[in-house]
Scaffold this active site. Structure first.
Site, PDB file in Angstrom:
ATOM      1  N   GLY A   1     -22.253   4.875  -2.492  1.00  0.00           N
ATOM      2  CA  GLY A   1     -21.261   5.505  -3.371  1.00  0.00           C
ATOM      3  C   GLY A   1     -21.000   4.520  -4.492  1.00  0.00           C
ATOM      4  O   GLY A   1     -21.938   3.929  -5.056  1.00  0.00           O
ATOM      5  N   ASN A   2     -19.743   4.300  -4.810  1.00  0.00           N
ATOM      6  CA  ASN A   2     -19.409   3.420  -5.940  1.00  0.00           C
ATOM      7  C   ASN A   2     -19.888   1.986  -5.739  1.00  0.00           C
ATOM      8  O   ASN A   2     -20.696   1.478  -6.502  1.00  0.00           O
ATOM      9  CB  ASN A   2     -17.896   3.434  -6.160  1.00  0.00           C
ATOM     10  CG  ASN A   2     -17.431   4.792  -6.667  1.00  0.00           C
ATOM     11  OD1 ASN A   2     -18.067   5.365  -7.544  1.00  0.00           O
ATOM     12  ND2 ASN A   2     -16.358   5.298  -6.112  1.00  0.00           N
ATOM     13  N   VAL A   3     -19.399   1.334  -4.700  1.00  0.00           N
ATOM     14  CA  VAL A   3     -19.720  -0.084  -4.496  1.00  0.00           C
ATOM     15  C   VAL A   3     -21.208  -0.258  -4.164  1.00  0.00           C
ATOM     16  O   VAL A   3     -21.894  -1.110  -4.739  1.00  0.00           O
ATOM     17  CB  VAL A   3     -18.837  -0.682  -3.371  1.00  0.00           C
ATOM     18  CG1 VAL A   3     -19.229  -2.127  -3.090  1.00  0.00           C
ATOM     19  CG2 VAL A   3     -17.364  -0.589  -3.729  1.00  0.00           C
TER      20      VAL A   3
ATOM     21  N   LYS B   1       0.858  -1.183   0.000  1.00  0.00           N
ATOM     22  CA  LYS B   1       0.000   0.000   0.000  1.00  0.00           C
ATOM     23  C   LYS B   1       0.894   1.232   0.000  1.00  0.00           C
ATOM     24  O   LYS B   1       2.040   1.173   0.460  1.00  0.00           O
ATOM     25  CB  LYS B   1      -0.877   0.003   1.275  1.00  0.00           C
ATOM     26  CG  LYS B   1      -2.113   0.846   1.175  1.00  0.00           C
ATOM     27  CD  LYS B   1      -3.288   0.114   0.552  1.00  0.00           C
ATOM     28  CE  LYS B   1      -4.462   1.017   0.375  1.00  0.00           C
ATOM     29  NZ  LYS B   1      -5.604   0.352  -0.232  1.00  0.00           N
TER      30      LYS B   1
HETATM   31  P1  NAD Z   1     -17.378   5.760  -1.921  1.00  0.00           P
HETATM   32  O1  NAD Z   1     -16.713   6.881  -1.241  1.00  0.00           O
HETATM   33  O2  NAD Z   1     -17.692   5.864  -3.375  1.00  0.00           O
HETATM   34  O3  NAD Z   1     -18.758   5.393  -1.177  1.00  0.00           O
HETATM   35  C1  NAD Z   1     -18.927   5.442   0.193  1.00  0.00           C
HETATM   36  C2  NAD Z   1     -20.279   6.096   0.454  1.00  0.00           C
HETATM   37  O4  NAD Z   1     -20.567   6.022   1.839  1.00  0.00           O
HETATM   38  C3  NAD Z   1     -20.338   7.561   0.057  1.00  0.00           C
HETATM   39  O5  NAD Z   1     -21.449   7.790  -0.787  1.00  0.00           O
HETATM   40  C4  NAD Z   1     -20.480   8.296   1.405  1.00  0.00           C
HETATM   41  O6  NAD Z   1     -21.230   9.475   1.312  1.00  0.00           O
HETATM   42  C5  NAD Z   1     -21.190   7.235   2.223  1.00  0.00           C
HETATM   43  N1  NAD Z   1     -21.090   7.394   3.663  1.00  0.00           N
HETATM   44  C6  NAD Z   1     -20.073   7.886   4.407  1.00  0.00           C
HETATM   45  N2  NAD Z   1     -20.391   7.855   5.721  1.00  0.00           N
HETATM   46  C7  NAD Z   1     -21.632   7.324   5.806  1.00  0.00           C
HETATM   47  C8  NAD Z   1     -22.507   7.020   6.887  1.00  0.00           C
HETATM   48  N3  NAD Z   1     -22.161   7.250   8.146  1.00  0.00           N
HETATM   49  N4  NAD Z   1     -23.716   6.474   6.606  1.00  0.00           N
HETATM   50  C9  NAD Z   1     -24.086   6.224   5.325  1.00  0.00           C
HETATM   51  N5  NAD Z   1     -23.281   6.494   4.271  1.00  0.00           N
HETATM   52  C10 NAD Z   1     -22.086   7.029   4.500  1.00  0.00           C
HETATM   53  O7  NAD Z   1     -16.478   4.474  -1.631  1.00  0.00           O
HETATM   54  P2  NAD Z   1     -16.536   3.067  -2.349  1.00  0.00           P
HETATM   55  O8  NAD Z   1     -15.462   2.996  -3.375  1.00  0.00           O
HETATM   56  O9  NAD Z   1     -17.929   2.729  -2.729  1.00  0.00           O
HETATM   57  O10 NAD Z   1     -16.075   2.119  -1.158  1.00  0.00           O
HETATM   58  C11 NAD Z   1     -16.966   1.807  -0.097  1.00  0.00           C
HETATM   59  C12 NAD Z   1     -16.254   0.920   0.917  1.00  0.00           C
HETATM   60  O11 NAD Z   1     -15.808  -0.268   0.272  1.00  0.00           O
HETATM   61  C13 NAD Z   1     -15.007   1.556   1.543  1.00  0.00           C
HETATM   62  O12 NAD Z   1     -14.909   1.102   2.871  1.00  0.00           O
HETATM   63  C14 NAD Z   1     -13.869   0.982   0.710  1.00  0.00           C
HETATM   64  O13 NAD Z   1     -12.658   0.938   1.436  1.00  0.00           O
HETATM   65  C15 NAD Z   1     -14.394  -0.410   0.435  1.00  0.00           C
HETATM   66  N6  NAD Z   1     -13.853  -1.035  -0.776  1.00  0.00           N
HETATM   67  C16 NAD Z   1     -14.059  -0.460  -1.990  1.00  0.00           C
HETATM   68  C17 NAD Z   1     -13.571  -1.080  -3.130  1.00  0.00           C
HETATM   69  C18 NAD Z   1     -13.817  -0.507  -4.509  1.00  0.00           C
HETATM   70  O14 NAD Z   1     -13.656  -1.232  -5.505  1.00  0.00           O
HETATM   71  N7  NAD Z   1     -14.249   0.728  -4.626  1.00  0.00           N
HETATM   72  C19 NAD Z   1     -12.856  -2.296  -3.036  1.00  0.00           C
HETATM   73  C20 NAD Z   1     -12.676  -2.870  -1.767  1.00  0.00           C
HETATM   74  C21 NAD Z   1     -13.171  -2.231  -0.641  1.00  0.00           C
END
Ligand code: NAD
Length: 362
Positions: free
Chosen positions: A184-186, A80
């Site tokens: 969000g994304n996932v 990382k």
């Molecule tokens: P992202 O930032 O696109 O989405 C996260 C969402 O959570 C945002 O829309 C944010 O507004 C919301 N959020 C924050 N605090 C909140 C709360 N208290 N209550 C409700 N919603 C809240 O991130 P992402 O890429 O979708 O990743 C989400 C999680 O998955 C993270 O923990 C990330 O580490 C993990 N992850 C992501 C990936 C990937 O491919 N993007 C891969 C492995 C792990």
């Protein structure tokens, strides 16, 4: 923290500090393990309060990547990078931004492929394009495997099916109520898959627009962010922050399954993993459930280049792995995350011996 002592205890290989005075770059790269292959893990930009906090974060995240790739069956180790700074500040001046990321790219290149970087919190695809001007040791570029999120969501969905099979004897999500925290994304892509599967979906997010999009596109029901834990649901899917399974939230949960995309969902793994088990709630180990994204980017380094079909087949296998882990955990009484850790460590140890065979050039 006594870094050498800590690194020795948890088997870390390397911790590198890089700075570039002209661009203000302050980066730390950690290679936890290259036993299974080059150490892959994204670059996180964060306004850390101090160097110590940044170093602790990169150490913890790099080790997590080793376990994730090991359990996913990839020929990759764990690493990382963290950069100390404000992402918005770095983006503000386009000239400085390019120089900043190209300086970082040169340092990554200096690690000769021991570390492969990618996008993470606070970075964008464009930043990785700049990194790629200086090194090929970067994945998740436009025109190649692209955004990992839909693939992460697919892996979470397969994991949910495995949990349903374990709990209800049937993989179907039709009619099940799933609460997705964070769209969000996932979370967004997960809602899409759940909608297609006929699930009832509850969603919460701190950004109203994101909730609205899911309500409009998938007919989800919006829930207040504090009320999500106590909602009537079969499955809780944390897709926002880590540590949402904790002393405050646990007593509120009425679900049968916890399975989501967020990293480090259990605040204190042994304590809160045990508490879930005692309450009869099945927990899908997070780093297996959310491995779809890393599986997909790993195909950029596969022979013959990126192959989406092969990647999706590999992500489908998360279903069987999850089933196996839940079965072993039931049989042994171990917590599911402990089973996952043990299997990941077993694979690394087996491969450590293979690596002792001399093959010139490898
Ligand atoms: P992202 O930032 O696109 O989405 C996260 C969402 O959570 C945002 O829309 C944010 O507004 C919301 N959020 C924050 N605090 C909140 C709360 N208290 N209550 C409700 N919603 C809240 O991130 P992402 O890429 O979708 O990743 C989400 C999680 O998955 C993270 O923990 C990330 O580490 C993990 N992850 C992501 C990936 C990937 O491919 N993007 C891969 C492995 C792990």
């Amino acid at each position: 923290m006594d870094k050498f002592k800590y690194m020795e205890e948890y088997g870390y290989e390397q911790l590198c500090f890089f700075q570039d005075k002209n661009t203000g770059l302050k980066a730390i790269v950690c290679v936890h393990s290259t036993v299974l292959g080059p150490a892959l893990g994204g670059t996180r930009v964060w306004n850390y309060t101090n160097e110590e906090e940044a170093a602790e974060d990169v150490l913890r995240l790099a080790r997590g990547m080793t376990y994730k790739s090991a359990l996913a069956g990839l020929a990759l180790g764990g690493g990382k990078a963290v950069i100390i700074g404000d992402p918005a500040e770095i983006r503000k001046d386009p000239t400085r931004r390019e120089a900043f990321w190209r300086a970082f790219g040169r340092y990554v290149h200096g690690l000769s492929g021991r570390y492969i970087t990618a996008e993470d919190v606070g970075t964008s695809t464009q930043d990785m394009v700049y990194v790629n001007m200086e090194t090929n040791h970067v994945v998740g570029l436009p025109g190649r495997s692209g955004d990992p999120s839909p693939y992460t969501a697919l892996g979470v969905f397969k994991s949910m099916q495995a949990c349903c099979r374990h709990v209800y004897g049937d993989i179907s999500l039709e009619g099940k109520t799933v609460a997705v925290q964070g769209v969000g994304n996932v979370g967004y892509y997960l809602c899409q898959l759940l909608h297609e599967a006929g699930a009832k979906i509850l969603v919460s997010d701190v950004v109203d627009e994101r909730v609205k999009r899911c309500v409009e596109e998938f007919g989800t029901v919006a829930v207040d962010k504090a009320a999500i834990y106590s909602a009537e649901m079969d499955i809780y899917a944390p897709c926002a922050l880590g540590a949402t399974i904790n002393d405050d939230t646990l007593p509120q949960l009425k679900c049968k399954i916890v399975c989501g995309g967020a990293n480090n969902q259990l605040r204190v793994p042994l304590v809160h993993g045990k508490a879930l088990q005692d309450r009869g709630i099945v927990y899908a180990p997070d780093y297996l459930a959310n491995a779809g994204g890393v599986i997909n980017v790993s195909y950029e380094h596969a022979e013959g280049g990126y192959n989406e079909e092969a990647s999706r087949r590999d992500i489908d296998r998360i279903y069987n792995r999850m089933r196996e882990i839940l079965r072993i955990s039931d049989e042994t009484g171990e917590l599911a995350f402990q089973t996952a850790d043990r299997l990941a460590e077993g694979r690394i140890e087996a491969m450590r011996n293979v690596r002792s065979i001399l093959t010139p050039g490898r």
